[in-house]
Design a protein around this motif. Structure first.
Motif, PDB file in Angstrom:
ATOM      1  N   ASN A 496     -29.079  -5.133 -22.097  1.00 33.74           N
ATOM      2  CA  ASN A 496     -28.675  -5.554 -23.439  1.00 33.74           C
ATOM      3  C   ASN A 496     -27.327  -4.913 -23.784  1.00 33.74           C
ATOM      4  OD1 ASN A 496     -28.974  -6.823 -25.949  1.00 33.74           O
ATOM      5  ND2 ASN A 496     -29.843  -4.972 -26.863  1.00 33.74           N
ATOM      6  N   ASP A 497     -26.576  -5.613 -24.612  1.00 33.82           N
ATOM      7  CA  ASP A 497     -25.329  -5.052 -25.143  1.00 33.82           C
ATOM      8  C   ASP A 497     -25.273  -5.334 -26.630  1.00 33.82           C
ATOM      9  OD1 ASP A 497     -22.598  -3.837 -24.366  1.00 33.82           O
ATOM     10  OD2 ASP A 497     -22.079  -5.513 -25.681  1.00 33.82           O
ATOM     11  N   ASN A 498     -24.909  -4.324 -27.415  1.00 36.13           N
ATOM     12  CA  ASN A 498     -25.053  -4.419 -28.864  1.00 36.13           C
ATOM     13  C   ASN A 498     -23.923  -5.163 -29.554  1.00 36.13           C
ATOM     14  OD1 ASN A 498     -23.057  -2.449 -28.504  1.00 36.13           O
ATOM     15  ND2 ASN A 498     -23.594  -1.419 -30.416  1.00 36.13           N
ATOM     16  N   LEU A 499     -22.842  -5.509 -28.846  1.00 34.31           N
ATOM     17  CA  LEU A 499     -21.718  -6.113 -29.562  1.00 34.31           C
ATOM     18  C   LEU A 499     -21.060  -7.247 -28.781  1.00 34.31           C
ATOM     19  CD1 LEU A 499     -20.176  -6.091 -32.160  1.00 34.31           C
ATOM     20  CD2 LEU A 499     -18.704  -4.279 -31.276  1.00 34.31           C
ATOM     21  N   SER A 500     -20.292  -6.933 -27.749  1.00 40.04           N
ATOM     22  CA  SER A 500     -19.519  -7.985 -27.078  1.00 40.04           C
ATOM     23  C   SER A 500     -20.348  -8.825 -26.119  1.00 40.04           C
ATOM     24  CB  SER A 500     -18.328  -7.374 -26.337  1.00 40.04           C
ATOM     25  OG  SER A 500     -18.750  -6.502 -25.305  1.00 40.04           O
ATOM     26  N   GLY A 501     -21.516  -8.330 -25.694  1.00 42.18           N
ATOM     27  CA  GLY A 501     -22.382  -9.125 -24.832  1.00 42.18           C
ATOM     28  C   GLY A 501     -22.187  -8.852 -23.351  1.00 42.18           C
ATOM     29  N   ILE A 502     -23.185  -9.205 -22.554  1.00 41.86           N
ATOM     30  CA  ILE A 502     -23.167  -8.977 -21.112  1.00 41.86           C
ATOM     31  C   ILE A 502     -22.221  -9.965 -20.431  1.00 41.86           C
ATOM     32  CG2 ILE A 502     -24.541  -8.953 -18.997  1.00 41.86           C
ATOM     33  CD1 ILE A 502     -25.261  -6.712 -20.889  1.00 41.86           C
ATOM     34  N   LYS A 503     -21.340  -9.435 -19.582  1.00 40.30           N
ATOM     35  CA  LYS A 503     -20.468 -10.277 -18.787  1.00 40.30           C
ATOM     36  C   LYS A 503     -20.941 -10.374 -17.346  1.00 40.30           C
ATOM     37  CE  LYS A 503     -15.679 -10.965 -17.322  1.00 40.30           C
ATOM     38  NZ  LYS A 503     -14.273 -10.462 -17.388  1.00 40.30           N
ATOM     39  N   SER A 504     -21.348  -9.257 -16.752  1.00 42.78           N
ATOM     40  CA  SER A 504     -21.751  -9.288 -15.349  1.00 42.78           C
ATOM     41  C   SER A 504     -22.826  -8.246 -15.076  1.00 42.78           C
ATOM     42  CB  SER A 504     -20.551  -9.047 -14.432  1.00 42.78           C
ATOM     43  OG  SER A 504     -20.048  -7.737 -14.595  1.00 42.78           O
ATOM     44  N   TYR A 505     -23.555  -8.466 -14.015  1.00 44.57           N
ATOM     45  CA  TYR A 505     -24.573  -7.527 -13.546  1.00 44.57           C
ATOM     46  C   TYR A 505     -24.622  -7.668 -12.021  1.00 44.57           C
ATOM     47  CZ  TYR A 505     -26.911 -12.010 -13.826  1.00 44.57           C
ATOM     48  OH  TYR A 505     -27.203 -13.350 -13.710  1.00 44.57           O
ATOM     49  N   ASN A 506     -24.573  -6.565 -11.324  1.00 44.74           N
ATOM     50  CA  ASN A 506     -24.568  -6.583  -9.860  1.00 44.74           C
ATOM     51  C   ASN A 506     -25.491  -5.497  -9.332  1.00 44.74           C
ATOM     52  OD1 ASN A 506     -22.443  -8.593  -8.767  1.00 44.74           O
ATOM     53  ND2 ASN A 506     -21.389  -7.576 -10.467  1.00 44.74           N
ATOM     54  N   GLY A 507     -26.404  -5.906  -8.483  1.00 45.78           N
ATOM     55  CA  GLY A 507     -27.321  -4.961  -7.868  1.00 45.78           C
ATOM     56  C   GLY A 507     -26.965  -4.735  -6.405  1.00 45.78           C
ATOM     57  N   TYR A 508     -27.174  -3.497  -5.924  1.00 47.05           N
ATOM     58  CA  TYR A 508     -26.880  -3.139  -4.531  1.00 47.05           C
ATOM     59  C   TYR A 508     -28.069  -2.380  -3.969  1.00 47.05           C
ATOM     60  CZ  TYR A 508     -22.182  -4.318  -6.059  1.00 47.05           C
ATOM     61  OH  TYR A 508     -21.087  -4.973  -6.571  1.00 47.05           O
ATOM     62  N   LEU A 509     -28.549  -2.835  -2.831  1.00 40.76           N
ATOM     63  CA  LEU A 509     -29.651  -2.174  -2.161  1.00 40.76           C
ATOM     64  C   LEU A 509     -29.150  -1.622  -0.828  1.00 40.76           C
ATOM     65  CD1 LEU A 509     -32.684  -1.592  -2.463  1.00 40.76           C
ATOM     66  CD2 LEU A 509     -33.133  -3.709  -1.191  1.00 40.76           C
ATOM     67  N   ASN A 510     -29.183  -0.311  -0.727  1.00 37.23           N
ATOM     68  CA  ASN A 510     -28.671   0.368   0.463  1.00 37.23           C
ATOM     69  C   ASN A 510     -27.232  -0.055   0.766  1.00 37.23           C
ATOM     70  OD1 ASN A 510     -31.275   1.546   0.794  1.00 37.23           O
ATOM     71  ND2 ASN A 510     -31.970  -0.325   1.839  1.00 37.23           N
ATOM     72  N   GLY A 511     -26.469  -0.222  -0.329  1.00 43.45           N
ATOM     73  CA  GLY A 511     -25.051  -0.559  -0.215  1.00 43.45           C
ATOM     74  C   GLY A 511     -24.751  -2.031  -0.103  1.00 43.45           C
ATOM     75  N   LYS A 512     -25.754  -2.905  -0.008  1.00 38.26           N
ATOM     76  CA  LYS A 512     -25.533  -4.337   0.114  1.00 38.26           C
ATOM     77  C   LYS A 512     -25.904  -5.039  -1.203  1.00 38.26           C
ATOM     78  CE  LYS A 512     -26.408  -4.627   5.108  1.00 38.26           C
ATOM     79  NZ  LYS A 512     -27.239  -5.267   6.165  1.00 38.26           N
ATOM     80  N   TRP A 513     -25.089  -6.022  -1.557  1.00 39.94           N
ATOM     81  CA  TRP A 513     -25.338  -6.793  -2.786  1.00 39.94           C
ATOM     82  C   TRP A 513     -26.672  -7.529  -2.670  1.00 39.94           C
ATOM     83  CZ3 TRP A 513     -26.248 -11.811  -4.330  1.00 39.94           C
ATOM     84  CH2 TRP A 513     -26.048 -12.107  -5.695  1.00 39.94           C
ATOM     85  N   ILE A 514     -27.461  -7.527  -3.762  1.00 43.14           N
ATOM     86  CA  ILE A 514     -28.701  -8.290  -3.817  1.00 43.14           C
ATOM     87  C   ILE A 514     -28.718  -9.173  -5.064  1.00 43.14           C
ATOM     88  CG2 ILE A 514     -30.062  -6.652  -2.469  1.00 43.14           C
ATOM     89  CD1 ILE A 514     -31.268  -5.655  -5.132  1.00 43.14           C
ATOM     90  N   LEU A 515     -29.513 -10.219  -4.984  1.00 36.99           N
ATOM     91  CA  LEU A 515     -29.572 -11.206  -6.059  1.00 36.99           C
ATOM     92  C   LEU A 515     -30.529 -10.765  -7.166  1.00 36.99           C
ATOM     93  CD1 LEU A 515     -28.954 -14.089  -7.169  1.00 36.99           C
ATOM     94  CD2 LEU A 515     -30.940 -14.874  -5.848  1.00 36.99           C
ATOM     95  N   PHE A 516     -30.007 -10.754  -8.401  1.00 37.15           N
ATOM     96  CA  PHE A 516     -30.836 -10.626  -9.601  1.00 37.15           C
ATOM     97  C   PHE A 516     -30.696 -11.915 -10.400  1.00 37.15           C
ATOM     98  CE2 PHE A 516     -30.861  -6.072  -8.776  1.00 37.15           C
ATOM     99  CZ  PHE A 516     -32.105  -5.673  -9.271  1.00 37.15           C
ATOM    100  N   GLU A 517     -31.822 -12.502 -10.817  1.00 32.04           N
ATOM    101  CA  GLU A 517     -31.809 -13.687 -11.662  1.00 32.04           C
ATOM    102  C   GLU A 517     -31.893 -13.252 -13.120  1.00 32.04           C
ATOM    103  OE1 GLU A 517     -34.578 -16.665 -10.577  1.00 32.04           O
ATOM    104  OE2 GLU A 517     -33.920 -16.733  -8.479  1.00 32.04           O
TER     105      GLU A 517
END
Length: 562
Positions: A496-517
């Motif tokens: 959540n973001d209280n003002l300007s809103g979420i622009k991006s979210y990135n998850g990394y598992l053991n250094g590799k990018w993973i998909l979050f829906e």
């Protein structure tokens, strides 16, 4: 004889229906079809583009290809249609399936592969005919509630593959899937004085007219007495025999002294025309009361292709020594019709109810550019920003720009600039022009050059410079720190973001990018452990969430999978 007379007076402006194939497309679901919304229904800033098919308040129902073809486009988004598939068919049409929970088989594998390649949940993919061919009745997806859906359902469309115009699915034989013997339901009838010199029943403001049900099933309205140019509006809904929901109507036609002067039919239209719904409706009434009044006239002509009018754009001129009649016919696709008769006569009596006064003093000609400046604020309206001429209220109070209010619709973007030197150099990249809605401030993408902040916006109201220096919040729904998650299916976070809103979210598992829906309705992001990214043994998970002005939060944890 009376029926023949009415038939002879039927609207000559009606659009001829094309010969659409009636038995080519099959149902996209295996259950009996019920609608929660139909084609052309009035929505915020757009007409509804297809059917909303009920899925028994469940997700996960099998979604079937309506005919042979190939998956030509895939759009995975957080808003709008959510997860959407487009299937192009050899007969020149494309079917669209929205709010899906997932694709099935090769289709879902194709989506996941693209998301990992682009390292993004939101992707838009255009495919060749030989990449993902499908057959009629093939399971292509599972129904869901993704994107802007207000509850589990399947949004289904049919489009012309070349023009991308959307077409009423009823024209393709889907009317055989429903039963409807009920007439449209009239809720309210309005009469409008069109200019400042006109009175209607001694009023210079819009009036509600009482109507009485007649023995033949039609309605007779109160007498209208006027001395100038007037127009009418209605609120009306439709029902069928199988669903509890009320829908939009298929066709509206009006007749002045027996001649058709205004008509629209929801057969087909383009996405470029969608926003003209704000000119079709009484927008001020909608914003102040929530009532969707369909106006049967144009103050200024606007290019919405479903509308056909006479040379006066549906506006009536009431003259002395002539009693007039006005008739409205509202029909559903099955021909069930509600008729309203309105007797009209000339009346020169003065107004008892005066025109509503306004403090607005800046004239807007919608056909010309307009620019206004006060203190540190400048607004520029390109021609075509508005549908009609009006007087704009513009002021600056306590560094807050008051640009009229939300009761006037905006068709295209206009430009606001605000000059300010008060923000320190270290924080200026966190400043934006925000729309003020009570205590809430809505983010607008803003550029900065020297001391001038600039934003393009598409609504009127109040605006001020706002600063956001607070990073988003990130909370895991179920702690996995140091735990073995071998029996867990998902990893979920609330962001959540209280003002300007979420622009991006990135998850990394053991250094590799993973998909979050991302499901914005509950602010939840989810990683499906079936993606196969988790290693046996110890795993390091990092999540980085960034808002629209660059504030960022990093969450890190470790877990096991044995």
């Amino acid at each position: 004889m009376r029926f023949l007379f009415l038939a002879l007076l039927s609207c000559q402006l009606m659009m001829a229906q094309n010969n659409y194939p009636k038995d080519y497309f099959a149902s996209p679901l295996e259950i009996p079809l019920q609608l929660s919304a139909n084609f052309g229904e009035l929505r915020t800033n757009h007409f509804h583009a297809g059917f909303d098919i009920r899925t028994q308040q469940r997700t996960g129902l099998k979604v079937l290809s309506a005919a042979d073809g190939y998956v030509s486009r895939i759009k995975i988004g957080t808003y709008g249609g959510g997860k959407t598939l487009y299937i192009t068919h050899p007969n020149g049409y494309t079917t669209v399936y929205c709010h899906l929970s997932s694709g099935v088989g090769e289709i879902e594998n194709y989506i996941k592969k693209a998301q990992y390649q682009q390292q993004a949940y939101e992707v838009e993919l255009f495919l060749k005919p030989n990449e993902l061919p499908v057959q009629k009745g093939q399971i292509i997806a599972l129904s869901g509630n993704t994107g802007g859906s207000g509850g589990p359902h399947l949004h289904f469309e049919i489009r012309d593959s070349k023009t991308e115009k959307i077409i009423n699915p009823m024209l393709f034989g889907f009317d055989q899937s429903f039963k409807d013997t009920q007439k449209p339901i009239l809720s309210t009838l309005y009469v409008y004085p069109i200019n400042e010199n006109t009175t209607v029943n001694q009023s210079r403001r819009p009036l509600v007219l009482n109507v009485k049900l007649q023995s033949d099933g039609s309605y007779l309205a109160d007498h209208v007495a006027s001395n100038g140019k007037i127009g009418f509006g209605i609120t009306v809904r439709d029902k069928d025999n199988v669903s509890p929901f009320k829908y939009g109507v298929y066709k509206v036609a009006s007749f002045f002294n027996g001649n058709c002067n205004y008509e629209y039919t929801f057969d087909t239209y383009s996405f470029d025309e969608m926003r003209y719904i704000n000119a079709l409706m009484d927008y001020e009434k909608y914003k102040t009361t929530g009532q969707k009044v369909q106006q049967l006239f144009m103050r200024k002509k606007f290019p919405l292709s479903i509308i056909k009018t006479d040379e006066n754009n549906g506006i009536l001129t009431i003259v002395p020594n002539l009693a007039s009649t006005y008739r409205i016919e509202v029909s559903d696709f099955y021909g069930n019709t509600t008729t309203i008769h309105i007797p009209i006569q000339y009346d020169s009596l003065p107004a008892i109810v005066p025109e509503e006064k306004t403090a607005a003093k800046y004239p807007i000609n919608s056909d010309k550019d307009s620019m206004f400046e006060k203190e540190n604020v400048t607004v520029f309206f390109p021609k075509g920003t508005f549908y009609n001429d009006f007087n704009l209220n513009f002021d600056v109070i306590d560094n807050k720009a008051i640009i009229h209010d939300e009761t006037v619709p905006v068709h295209s973007y206009y430009i606001i600039t605000m000059t300010d030197k008060n923000f320190g150099a270290g924080n200026r990249d966190k400043v934006f022009i925000g729309g003020v809605d009570g205590k809430r401030i809505d983010f607008n993408s803003t550029t900065l050059q020297n001391d001038v902040f600039t934003a393009k916006v598409r609504n009127l109201g109040q605006f001020q410079l706002a600063i956001d220096t607070i990073a988003p919040t990130v909370k895991i729904t179920k702690s996995i720190e140091g735990k073995d998650i071998k029996n867990q299916k998902n990893i979920e976070f609330i962001i959540n973001d209280n003002l300007s809103g979420i622009k991006s979210y990135n998850g990394y598992l053991n250094g590799k990018w993973i998909l979050f829906e991302y499901e914005y309705k509950n602010r939840k992001i989810t990683h499906n452990l079936d993606d196969g990214m988790v290693a046996t043994g110890a795993n390091d998970l990092k999540l980085i969430v960034t808002d629209n002005v660059g504030n960022s939060t990093t969450f890190e944890t470790q877990f096991l999978k044995n």
